[in-house]
Structure formats: structure tokens, C-alpha cells
Design a protein around this motif. Sequence first.
Motif, PDB file in Angstrom:
ATOM      1  N   UNK A  52       0.804  -1.217   0.000  1.00  0.00           N
ATOM      2  CA  UNK A  52       0.000   0.000   0.000  1.00  0.00           C
ATOM      3  C   UNK A  52       0.837   1.268   0.000  1.00  0.00           C
ATOM      4  N   UNK A  53       1.994   1.216   0.674  1.00  0.00           N
ATOM      5  CA  UNK A  53       2.829   2.404   0.789  1.00  0.00           C
ATOM      6  C   UNK A  53       4.277   1.990   1.040  1.00  0.00           C
ATOM      7  N   UNK A  54       5.196   2.824   0.558  1.00  0.00           N
ATOM      8  CA  UNK A  54       6.624   2.572   0.725  1.00  0.00           C
ATOM      9  C   UNK A  54       7.204   3.648   1.638  1.00  0.00           C
ATOM     10  N   UNK A  55       7.967   3.203   2.648  1.00  0.00           N
ATOM     11  CA  UNK A  55       8.756   4.109   3.480  1.00  0.00           C
ATOM     12  C   UNK A  55      10.202   3.957   3.041  1.00  0.00           C
ATOM     13  N   UNK A  56      10.797   5.030   2.549  1.00  0.00           N
ATOM     14  CA  UNK A  56      12.174   5.009   2.080  1.00  0.00           C
ATOM     15  C   UNK A  56      13.048   5.692   3.125  1.00  0.00           C
ATOM     16  N   UNK A  66      17.997   9.836  -4.362  1.00  0.00           N
ATOM     17  CA  UNK A  66      17.241  10.397  -5.489  1.00  0.00           C
ATOM     18  C   UNK A  66      17.080   9.356  -6.590  1.00  0.00           C
ATOM     19  N   UNK A  67      18.139   8.603  -6.842  1.00  0.00           N
ATOM     20  CA  UNK A  67      18.101   7.541  -7.844  1.00  0.00           C
ATOM     21  C   UNK A  67      17.085   6.465  -7.440  1.00  0.00           C
ATOM     22  N   UNK A  68      17.058   6.119  -6.153  1.00  0.00           N
ATOM     23  CA  UNK A  68      16.121   5.112  -5.652  1.00  0.00           C
ATOM     24  C   UNK A  68      14.688   5.615  -5.798  1.00  0.00           C
ATOM     25  N   UNK A  69      14.450   6.861  -5.406  1.00  0.00           N
ATOM     26  CA  UNK A  69      13.107   7.431  -5.507  1.00  0.00           C
ATOM     27  C   UNK A  69      12.648   7.483  -6.957  1.00  0.00           C
ATOM     28  N   UNK A  70      13.521   7.892  -7.854  1.00  0.00           N
ATOM     29  CA  UNK A  70      13.173   7.931  -9.275  1.00  0.00           C
ATOM     30  C   UNK A  70      12.879   6.532  -9.817  1.00  0.00           C
ATOM     31  N   UNK A  71      13.657   5.544  -9.398  1.00  0.00           N
ATOM     32  CA  UNK A  71      13.424   4.166  -9.842  1.00  0.00           C
ATOM     33  C   UNK A  71      12.071   3.658  -9.334  1.00  0.00           C
ATOM     34  N   UNK A  72      11.754   3.982  -8.094  1.00  0.00           N
ATOM     35  CA  UNK A  72      10.455   3.577  -7.546  1.00  0.00           C
ATOM     36  C   UNK A  72       9.323   4.262  -8.297  1.00  0.00           C
ATOM     37  N   UNK A  94      12.026  18.881   0.789  1.00  0.00           N
ATOM     38  CA  UNK A  94      11.430  19.554  -0.362  1.00  0.00           C
ATOM     39  C   UNK A  94      11.858  18.879  -1.668  1.00  0.00           C
ATOM     40  N   UNK A  95      13.121  18.520  -1.753  1.00  0.00           N
ATOM     41  CA  UNK A  95      13.616  17.846  -2.951  1.00  0.00           C
ATOM     42  C   UNK A  95      12.920  16.499  -3.151  1.00  0.00           C
ATOM     43  N   UNK A  96      12.694  15.786  -2.047  1.00  0.00           N
ATOM     44  CA  UNK A  96      11.988  14.495  -2.127  1.00  0.00           C
ATOM     45  C   UNK A  96      10.571  14.694  -2.649  1.00  0.00           C
ATOM     46  N   UNK A  97       9.893  15.724  -2.179  1.00  0.00           N
ATOM     47  CA  UNK A  97       8.541  16.009  -2.660  1.00  0.00           C
ATOM     48  C   UNK A  97       8.562  16.380  -4.142  1.00  0.00           C
ATOM     49  N   UNK A  98       9.540  17.156  -4.552  1.00  0.00           N
ATOM     50  CA  UNK A  98       9.663  17.537  -5.957  1.00  0.00           C
ATOM     51  C   UNK A  98       9.956  16.343  -6.850  1.00  0.00           C
ATOM     52  N   UNK A  99      10.627  15.327  -6.294  1.00  0.00           N
ATOM     53  CA  UNK A  99      10.970  14.119  -7.055  1.00  0.00           C
ATOM     54  C   UNK A  99       9.836  13.093  -7.050  1.00  0.00           C
ATOM     55  N   UNK A 100       8.744  13.389  -6.340  1.00  0.00           N
ATOM     56  CA  UNK A 100       7.595  12.491  -6.397  1.00  0.00           C
ATOM     57  C   UNK A 100       7.184  11.837  -5.098  1.00  0.00           C
TER      58      UNK A 100
END
Length: 191
Positions: A52-56, A66-72, A94-100
Motif C-alpha cells: 500500500x505504501x513505501x517508506x524510504x 534520489x536515484x532510488x526514488x526515481x526508480x520507484x 522539499x527535494x523528495x517532494x519535488x521528485x515524487x
Amino acid sequence: MKSMSILLIGEREGDAHMVQQIIDGATWVDPNLQQVVTLQQAFSLLDASHVDIILLMLPFADHGWEEVLEALQSNYSTIPVVVFTGEKDDDIALKALQKGAQDYLFKNRINEEIFQRTLSYAIERHRKSRKIEHLNLVLRTLRAINSLIVSEKDPQRLIQEACKKLVEIRGYDNAWITLTDDGSRIGGHAA
């Protein structure tokens, strides 16, 4: 009580233990926490089971976060991601939110109420965002088809071009449109 499958990605056992303690006391959902350490393990689990949800957890040793977040995001865009970090760094958040990412949690400012609200809101925001994306795609498709209807006078060419647009914009493997006359006889078709 609703069940919630949570995937925790990261290697810090202390942080994983803290998350487990928070969800053990959960009264709002029946949580199922699974932890993996590497991105490859995460992909394997995500391919094999419902999440249901991922905690990174940050920092992430396997790759840059950032690479992991983009891959997810590119491979599992239907699952919301919440970034979990020990550092109170608003720039990273903020960067994490901007990356999705849908939200972020600071380890030192977390309790059961904040955890519950963050995960629940992240799932709901993600669901609403996906619905908006879908509706925008439908509108874009309708706009393209409407433009064809206005410009194309040949009915056979119109339905052929409409099928092409449906495949192109909506990502369908194929599309089939059939024109019928007043007697319900097929007057033309295209695939």
C-alpha cells in the motif's frame, strides 16, 4: 479494521525497530510491515506482493536516495512513497517532494499520531493525484478525437485516425471503432 501493507526500504535496524514499535500500537489499521535493505530486494517484493505504501529510509547506502526514488516512481508509480530520515533537513524534504515522494517524516519528530496521519494522507493524496492524471489523459484524448471530428470529413479515415489517437494517447495495445447506420448495420470499422 483496514489492513495496510507497508514496505520499509533501508538498512538501519534501529529505525526499522522504531517504525515497528509505532505500528505495533496502531488502532487505525492492521499494519503489515516488511523490510528490505536493497533496491533489488524492494523490486522483487513489489513484483511479488501487494504494497500500500513505501517508506524510504535515508540515507540509502545501495544507491543515492534520489536515484532510488526515481526508480520507484518510474517502476511502481501506483504506490505512494514517504521518505523517512533522521536528519531534519528541509531542503532534502522539499527535494523528495519535488521528485515524487508524497510526504516525509523526520525520525526525531515522529509519534503514532503523526505516523498515522502522514501515511493516511500520503495514500489519499496519491490516489487523488492518480485520478487527476487519469482524467487529464481522458480529456486530452477527447480533445484529440474532437479535433479529428471537426477536421476529417471522410468517415472511414476519421475512425482510422481516432483509433490511432486512442492507441497513441491512451496507451492501448489496439482500438476498434465501428460505425453503424440507422438499421444497425456496420457502415465502417477500423482497428
